[in-house]
Design an enzyme around this catalytic site. Structure first.
Site, PDB file in Angstrom:
ATOM      1  N   HIS A 171      -1.017  -4.652  -6.036  1.00 36.55           N
ATOM      2  CA  HIS A 171      -0.693  -4.499  -4.617  1.00 36.55           C
ATOM      3  C   HIS A 171      -1.867  -4.877  -3.728  1.00 36.55           C
ATOM      4  O   HIS A 171      -3.009  -4.994  -4.170  1.00 36.55           O
ATOM      5  CB  HIS A 171      -0.272  -3.052  -4.328  1.00 36.55           C
ATOM      6  CG  HIS A 171      -1.428  -2.098  -4.208  1.00 36.55           C
ATOM      7  ND1 HIS A 171      -2.024  -1.808  -2.993  1.00 36.55           N
ATOM      8  CD2 HIS A 171      -2.099  -1.375  -5.146  1.00 36.55           C
ATOM      9  CE1 HIS A 171      -3.007  -0.942  -3.193  1.00 36.55           C
ATOM     10  NE2 HIS A 171      -3.074  -0.661  -4.485  1.00 36.55           N
ATOM     11  N   CYS A 172      -1.557  -5.073  -2.454  1.00 35.81           N
ATOM     12  CA  CYS A 172      -2.571  -5.167  -1.401  1.00 35.81           C
ATOM     13  C   CYS A 172      -1.982  -4.399  -0.223  1.00 35.81           C
ATOM     14  O   CYS A 172      -1.297  -3.399  -0.435  1.00 35.81           O
ATOM     15  CB  CYS A 172      -2.915  -6.625  -1.083  1.00 35.81           C
ATOM     16  SG  CYS A 172      -1.505  -7.700  -0.730  1.00 35.81           S
ATOM     17  N   ALA A 173      -2.234  -4.807   0.995  1.00 37.45           N
ATOM     18  CA  ALA A 173      -1.699  -4.060   2.131  1.00 37.45           C
ATOM     19  C   ALA A 173      -0.184  -4.223   2.240  1.00 37.45           C
ATOM     20  O   ALA A 173       0.554  -3.251   2.383  1.00 37.45           O
ATOM     21  CB  ALA A 173      -2.376  -4.510   3.426  1.00 37.45           C
ATOM     22  N   GLN A 222       0.815  -1.209   0.000  1.00 36.56           N
ATOM     23  CA  GLN A 222       0.000   0.000   0.000  1.00 36.56           C
ATOM     24  C   GLN A 222       0.852   1.263   0.000  1.00 36.56           C
ATOM     25  O   GLN A 222       0.471   2.280  -0.599  1.00 36.56           O
ATOM     26  CB  GLN A 222      -0.931  -0.006   1.221  1.00 36.56           C
ATOM     27  CG  GLN A 222      -1.923   1.138   1.264  1.00 36.56           C
ATOM     28  CD  GLN A 222      -2.939   1.055   0.141  1.00 36.56           C
ATOM     29  OE1 GLN A 222      -3.465  -0.011  -0.136  1.00 36.56           O
ATOM     30  NE2 GLN A 222      -3.221   2.179  -0.516  1.00 36.56           N
TER      31      GLN A 222
END
Length: 211
Positions: A151-153, A74
Site C-alpha cells: 500500500h501507499c496513501a 492507507q
C-alpha cells in the site's frame, strides 16, 4: 473511482476532455487488447498512459491483484479488523515515514512489516527499491498461507509501481503484461517518472533474455 482519490478524478477528467483529439495519449476508448505490445518500437510513457486509462479504473480500499497479493491504500493498512479478516501476514508500505507506518502498528497481528520511504514525485528514484520490495513480496507469498498488503496513501502510484516491478522480476511479465494483469483487478496510475523507471527495468530484463 478509488476511495478519496480526488487526484484520480481530476486526471481522468483531463484525460477524457483535454486536447480534443482521438490521438490523445491518455484517451479512454478502446480495449486493453488493442494497446501496443511491449515489443512495439514506439512504446513510451504516453502509450503506457493510454493503457492505464483504458479499461478498469475503479478500486476499493484493497484489491487482490495476484493470488495472495493485495494492493491498497492507507485506510486498509490502518484497519486491523480487515487485515485480520483477510489473513494478511505481511505489509509493505510504500509511503513510510516517521508519522505513517511502523512495525509496532501491527503488534498482536503477527504481521511482518517493510517500510519504503518513497515520494510520489516523478523525480523520485523508485527503482532503487524494486529488488528489495520484490524480494519481500516473494518471501511473503512463498510461505504457507502468506498474504501481503502492498500500500501507499491511495494505492495507485507508489505501491502499484512496486507490484508491477515484482511481477516483472519474479514472474517474467513484460511491463505491458504486468499492467494488464493488475488492471484486471484495480485501476492504477503510476506517475510518469515511475513509468520511465519501469520501462528501463523492462528493457533491461528483455535484454537479459535476449543475450
Amino acid at each position: 473511482m478509488c476511495p478519496g482519490n480526488w487526484l484520480w478524478a481530476s486526471m481522468t477528467f483531463m484525460a477524457r476532455f483535454s486536447r480534443g483529439s482521438s490521438r490523445s495519449p491518455v484517451r479512454t476508448r478502446g480495449s486493453l487488447e488493442e494497446m501496443p505490445s511491449v515489443h512495439h518500437p514506439f512504446l513510451n510513457v504516453f502509450e503506457l498512459e493510454r493503457l492505464l486509462y483504458t479499461g478498469k479504473t475503479a478500486c476499493n480500499h484493497a484489491d487482490e491483484v495476484w493470488p495472495g497479493l493485495y494492493l491498497g491504500d492507507q485506510d486498509m493498512a490502518n484497519n486491523r479488523r480487515e487485515l485480520r479478516r483477510l489473513g494478511i501476514t505481511h505489509v509493505l508500505n510504500a509511503s513510510h515515514n516517521r508519522w505513517r507506518g511502523t512495525p509496532e502498528a501491527y503488534e498482536g497481528l503477527g504481521i511482518r512489516y517493510l517500510g519504503v520511504e518513497a515520494h510520489d514525485s516523478p523525480a523520485f528514484d523508485m527503482s532503487i527499491h524494486f529488488q528489495t520490495a520484490a524480494d519481500f513480496i516473494h518471501r511473503a507469498l512463498s510461505q504457507p498461507g502468506g498474504k501481503i498488503l502492498v500500500h501507499c496513501a491511495v494505492g495507485v502510484s507508489r505501491s502499484a509501481t512496486l507490484v508491477l516491478a515484482y511481477l516483472m522480476l519474479y514472474h517474467h511479465f513484460t511491463l505491458v503484461e504486468a499492467i494488464k494483469k493488475v488492471k484486471d483487478h484495480r485501476g492504477i496510475t503510476p506517475n510518469r517518472g515511475f513509468l520511465r523507471q519501469l520501462l528501463a527495468l523492462d528493457r533491461r530484463l528483455r535484454q537479459g533474455l535476449e543475450a
